[in-house]
Design a protein around this motif. Structure first.
Motif, PDB file in Angstrom:
ATOM      1  N   ARG A   1       0.813  -1.684  -0.019  1.00 27.96           N
ATOM      2  CA  ARG A   1      -0.145   0.076   0.218  1.00 27.96           C
ATOM      3  C   ARG A   1       0.734   1.232   0.237  1.00 27.96           C
ATOM      4  O   ARG A   1       0.811   1.976  -0.721  1.00 27.96           O
ATOM      5  CB  ARG A   1      -0.439   0.095   1.237  1.00 27.96           C
ATOM      6  N   LEU A   2       1.845   1.194   0.876  1.00 35.94           N
ATOM      7  CA  LEU A   2       2.606   2.762   0.693  1.00 35.94           C
ATOM      8  C   LEU A   2       3.632   2.512  -0.167  1.00 35.94           C
ATOM      9  O   LEU A   2       3.443   4.295  -0.871  1.00 35.94           O
ATOM     10  CB  LEU A   2       3.591   2.684   2.199  1.00 35.94           C
ATOM     11  N   LEU A   3       4.132   1.119  -0.810  1.00 37.38           N
ATOM     12  CA  LEU A   3       4.808   1.565  -2.490  1.00 37.38           C
ATOM     13  C   LEU A   3       3.688   1.895  -3.388  1.00 37.38           C
ATOM     14  O   LEU A   3       4.560   3.510  -4.307  1.00 37.38           O
ATOM     15  CB  LEU A   3       5.143   0.338  -2.551  1.00 37.38           C
ATOM     16  N   LEU A   4       2.369   1.723  -2.945  1.00 39.96           N
ATOM     17  CA  LEU A   4       1.189   2.079  -4.552  1.00 39.96           C
ATOM     18  C   LEU A   4       1.390   4.181  -4.179  1.00 39.96           C
ATOM     19  O   LEU A   4       1.853   4.342  -4.719  1.00 39.96           O
ATOM     20  CB  LEU A   4       0.099   1.457  -4.250  1.00 39.96           C
ATOM     21  N   ILE A   5       1.387   4.067  -3.434  1.00 40.09           N
ATOM     22  CA  ILE A   5       1.019   5.855  -2.741  1.00 40.09           C
ATOM     23  C   ILE A   5       2.296   6.802  -3.170  1.00 40.09           C
ATOM     24  O   ILE A   5       2.356   7.674  -3.919  1.00 40.09           O
ATOM     25  CB  ILE A   5      -0.074   5.976  -1.522  1.00 40.09           C
TER      26      ILE A   5
END
Length: 486
Positions: free
Chosen positions: A345-349
């Protein structure tokens, strides 16, 4: 009754041998193809070896995507094609991939993950031969369609297989190998295209699938697929091989059995049942991420990167394009480490936000260049700025939006609709890839700044979509993820 059950079970045998011909004796002193049981238990070398073998598929995927860039002028000259005819040749891989995507989920469910990759390899090999020996455009077109069909199956099956065999603490990194292999394939096509002519380059394109076919006979079938097919003995043996002969797999076996039993209570899902959160939410997230991945404009940006580099004053656009391919590989290698450290999730954001900023820089540069004299120093500076923006955009894409949508899609789709839903998600990805590639030239002719502004807006929307809807799947078993959606 027993005979009838055995006959029914025979109908569900995998297309290829399960690969679990490693006999597990009571003394557990057997050794496998991949080394000692101690090494398997301690370092998951068996799973890694399986991943490296199936990664030949996405290398083929990337080589197909990168083939047209270094060969365009030579093919047009040798076969007397027009630019539009060559553009059709390039786009036909997307058309073939859409057909392959439609069939991919059902093929993978019916003949197994390994059998699906075997089926995908054959048209890829035939397609490259058609291109290599082409005397006119018809052979080129047929070869490109066959390649695309195989790639469409590979793009769905490989991340699903890797997700289903991986331990939960390594799943993100190992599924990221799929995207890494695609970027390696693209880079190899760019690099080899600098030194060999287009017919020989097509012959080299045969190598990944030629190696993949025999490799499939030496790896286990997905234990989750075997469990779903009711092959309990093969399922447990396959899982034991993957986890190591001395590893206690009883907890994981029970979790998989419980998940499969729950899914098999209703093998078919009525359309009305898709309204349930357990179905519509993972479907929306999986399809949404794969569509937004393409709408970000990555393929259009890579396709026109040579033009951007020329505007920046770089004389050798082919070498610069290879540089972009190399940057992609390096950034994706970093993703292997980050996927199970930082989380999906963090990588996508971070990825989509960084893409938005870099694309905004490119957009502003193009807008300003319309009002500045080409002879001025500022004009050259803006060209370099736009080139730098493209490089940063490619790095940002490789760190998250390149690999994470495929990882999440393979993790969150319920097992009883994974085949159909996975096919639809992959089809959507390839359709929008074709649409973006087709429209990019028209959009750039309309307004370069406006085109990159559109891609910027998509990346901003993607960051918001992830923040609101996408759950974190890092460190969770596939069964725990399904329980979350229930």
């Amino acid at each position: 009754m027993k005979q009838e059950n055995e006959e029914g079970r025979d109908l569900k045998k995998p297309f290829l041998h399960t690969g679990s011909w490693y006999k597990i004796s009571g003394r557990r002193e057997s050794s496998s193809l991949f080394g000692s049981t101690q090494a398997i238990r301690d370092s998951s070398i068996s799973v890694i070896a399986c991943v490296l073998i199936v990664a030949l598929g996405p290398i083929q995927f990337g080589f197909t995507a990168g083939y047209t860039s270094p060969t365009q002028s030579a093919i047009i000259t040798d076969l007397g094609l027009s630019v539009s005819e060559f553009s059709l040749f390039g786009s036909l891989s997307n058309v073939g991939a859409m057909v392959g995507a439609i069939a991919s989920g059902q093929i993978a469910e019916y003949v197994g993950r390994k059998g699906s990759l075997m089926i995908a390899s054959i048209p890829n090999i035939i397609g490259w031969l058609f291109i290599s020996f082409a005397k006119d455009s018809s052979f080129l077109y047929m070869g490109r369609l066959l390649e695309g069909f195989g790639v469409g199956i590979i793009s769905y099956t490989v991340p699903v297989y890797i997700a289903e065999i991986s331990p939960q603490n390594l799943r993100g990194s190992l599924v990221s190998v799929n995207q890494l292999s695609v970027t390696i394939g693209i880079m190899l096509a760019y690099l080899l295209g600098l030194f060999v002519e287009w017919r020989f380059l097509a012959i080299l394109g045969i190598i990944p699938c030629t190696l993949l076919i025999p490799g499939l006979f030496f790896i286990p079938e997905s234990p989750r697929w075997l469990a779903k097919m009711g092959m309990t003995e093969e399922f447990e043996r396959s899982l034991q091989v993957l986890r190591g002969f001395e590893t206690d797999i009883s907890v994981e076996v029970n979790e998989i059995k419980a998940s499969v039993a729950s899914a098999n209570r209703r093998n078919t899902v009525r359309f009305s049942e898709l309204k349930q959160r357990r179905y519509w939410l993972p479907l929306m997230i999986g399809i949404g991420l794969l569509v937004l991945q393409q709408l970000s404009g990555i393929n259009a940006v890579l396709f026109y990167s040579s033009t951007i580099f020329q505007n920046a004053g770089i004389s050798s656009s082919d070498v610069a394009t290879f540089g972009v391919g190399a940057v992609q590989v390096l950034a994706t290698i970093l993703t292997l480490w980050l996927a199970d450290k930082s989380g999906r999730r963090l990588l996508l954001i971070v990825s989509s936000s960084a893409m938005a900023l870099s694309l905004l820089v490119v957009s502003i540069s193009f807008y300003l260049k319309e009002y500045i004299s080409p002879d001025s120093d500022l004009y050259a500076t803006l060209g370099l700025l736009s080139a730098a923006g493209v490089v940063v955009m490619v790095i940002a894409f490789s760190l998250g939006l390149g690999a994470m949508p495929w990882i999440i899609m393979s993790e969150i789709l319920p097992i009883n609709i994974k085949g159909l839903a996975g096919s639809f998600a992959t089809l959507a990805n390839w359709f929008f890839s074709w649409l973006v590639t087709l429209s990019a030239n028209l959009l750039l002719d309309w307004s370069s700044g406006g085109t990159f502004t559109i891609y910027t807006a998509v990346c901003v929307f993607t960051a918001g979509f992830v923040a609101i809807w996408v759950p974190e799947t890092k460190g969770k078993t596939l069964e725990e993820i399904q329980q979350f959606f229930r």
